[in-house]
Design an enzyme around this catalytic site. Structure first.
Site, PDB file in Angstrom:
ATOM      1  N   HIS A   1       3.368  15.904  -6.155  1.00 33.22           N
ATOM      2  CA  HIS A   1       4.764  16.402  -6.342  1.00 33.22           C
ATOM      3  C   HIS A   1       5.477  15.905  -7.876  1.00 33.22           C
ATOM      4  CE1 HIS A   1       4.913  16.885  -2.006  1.00 33.22           C
ATOM      5  NE2 HIS A   1       4.806  15.692  -1.805  1.00 33.22           N
TER       6      HIS A   1
HETATM    7  O1  RIB Z   1       8.705  14.309  -1.082  1.00 34.58           O
HETATM    8  C1  RIB Z   1       7.666  14.009  -2.178  1.00 34.58           C
HETATM    9  C2  RIB Z   1       8.355  13.015  -2.674  1.00 34.58           C
HETATM   10  O2  RIB Z   1       8.651  11.758  -1.753  1.00 34.58           O
HETATM   11  C3  RIB Z   1       7.791  12.396  -3.916  1.00 34.58           C
HETATM   12  O3  RIB Z   1       8.578  11.789  -5.159  1.00 34.58           O
HETATM   13  C4  RIB Z   1       6.880  11.299  -3.531  1.00 34.58           C
HETATM   14  O4  RIB Z   1       6.608  10.252  -4.493  1.00 34.58           O
HETATM   15  C5  RIB Z   1       8.003  10.540  -2.494  1.00 34.58           C
HETATM   16  O5  RIB Z   1       8.809   9.863  -2.914  1.00 34.58           O
END
Ligand code: RIB
Ligand code: CA
Length: 317
Positions: free
Chosen positions: A246
């Site tokens: 992500h």
């Molecule tokens: O939902 C994804 C996010 O949640 C990302 O930033 C991951 O590192 C977790 O913190």
């Protein structure tokens, strides 16, 4: 001219790649890394940020620890076990899979919000904030120093989803862990971009991606090991052996806006739902009378994203 940024994060495997991308890009002037509780407790987030920056060899970037829980306190947090994180994606260290050396990057004594205030105050130009964890530190900054809002060029968040969530069926983790903070950021009047699961799930760590990253001199072995750990946990929890990465997507869209297609839309955060706390209601079709308050990322050019990431890792090597 490189864009000055503060990276607020909770490393975390995917935050790690956000740090690497920000530290290695000549289009980014990384002024500070600030840590927040999210994937794990804030002490581990800060330590992991120092570990990752030390690995890059980049010096002179201060790292500070910030808030240890959501703005409204622990009772507002999701109850998914006795530690932040719920489903354990990142392991006990918050960054399992690689045996890091003792970090050479020190921890700044200041609280993350104090460090953010210093960076903004001292900057002669507006600074972009990139938030890849719960937005607690960022919201606290906006509340503590409203006079500095004009010094924030924009806030880019890995947050939310136009479709489903991850840690709850309709809630994405970064918003779920502090929905009130996310709501403050969205209503701040500072330009906000949401890069949510709908777009980060287009950045999948395939076997080809692993091989390419693993082949990078110096950093490749660690990077591949971390990604392999993440692939294992994602497969166990969500049945996804090729997991999304992500957080670097939001840094990539800052470096090269042509990588991501966006649309302006209104976003509200569900603060009260019995089953939907932390859900992001994103009005892409304009069916409400609420005005757009964010730029919403929709489409990722995944091949060019991975190219940017691996090219940047090679530069750091
Ligand atoms: O939902 C994804 C996010 O949640 C990302 O930033 C991951 O590192 C977790 O913190
Ligand atoms: Ca994160």
């Amino acid at each position: 001219m490189p864009t000055p940024i503060i990276l607020d994060c909770d490393p975390g495997h995917d935050d790690t790649f956000a740090i690497l991308l920000a530290a290695g890009s000549d289009r980014v002037d990384l002024r500070a890394v600030t840590a927040v509780a999210g994937n794990h407790v804030v002490e581990k987030s800060a330590l992991n940020a120092r570990r990752v920056l030390s690995l890059t060899g980049v010096t002179g970037v201060p790292v500070a620890a910030g808030h240890a829980g959501p703005l409204l306190g622990e009772h507002a947090a999701p109850r998914q076990g006795d530690q932040y994180g719920g489903p354990d994606v990142h392991g006990n260290s918050g960054l399992d899979g690689w045996d890091f050396a003792e970090p050479t990057v020190p921890q700044d004594e200041r609280h993350a919000v104090e460090l953010m205030i210093s960076v903004l105050t001292e900057s002669t130009e507006p600074v972009t904030i990139v938030a890849t964890g719960p937005q607690t530190n960022v919201a606290a900054l906006l509340l503590a120093a409203p006079h500095l809002r004009p010094k924030i060029r924009e806030i880019l968040c890995m947050a939310g989803s136009t479709h489903r969530g991850n840690f709850l069926p309709y809630s994405e983790a970064n918003v779920l862990f502090d929905p009130e903070a996310a709501s403050i950021v969205l209503n701040s009047g500072v330009p906000v971009t949401y890069c949510g699961l709908n777009v980060t799930h287009q950045a999948l760590v395939t076997a080809e991606v692993l091989a390419e990253i693993g082949s990078v001199p110096r950093l490749g072995e660690a990077a591949e090991a971390l990604l392999r750990f993440r692939s294992g946990t994602y497969d166990r929890i969500w049945g996804m052996p090729e997991p999304p990465l992500h957080d670097p997507v939001v840094v990539a869209m800052l470096i090269d806006p042509s990588l991501v297609g966006c649309q302006d839309a209104n976003i509200v955060v569900e603060l009260h739902g019995a089953f939907t706390r932390g859900a992001t209601a994103i009005d892409l079709a304009g069916v409400t009378d609420r005005k757009p308050n964010a730029r919403v990322a929709l489409e990722l050019d995944a091949p060019r994203f991975w190219q940017l990431l691996t090219d940047t890792l090679r530069k750091l090597a």
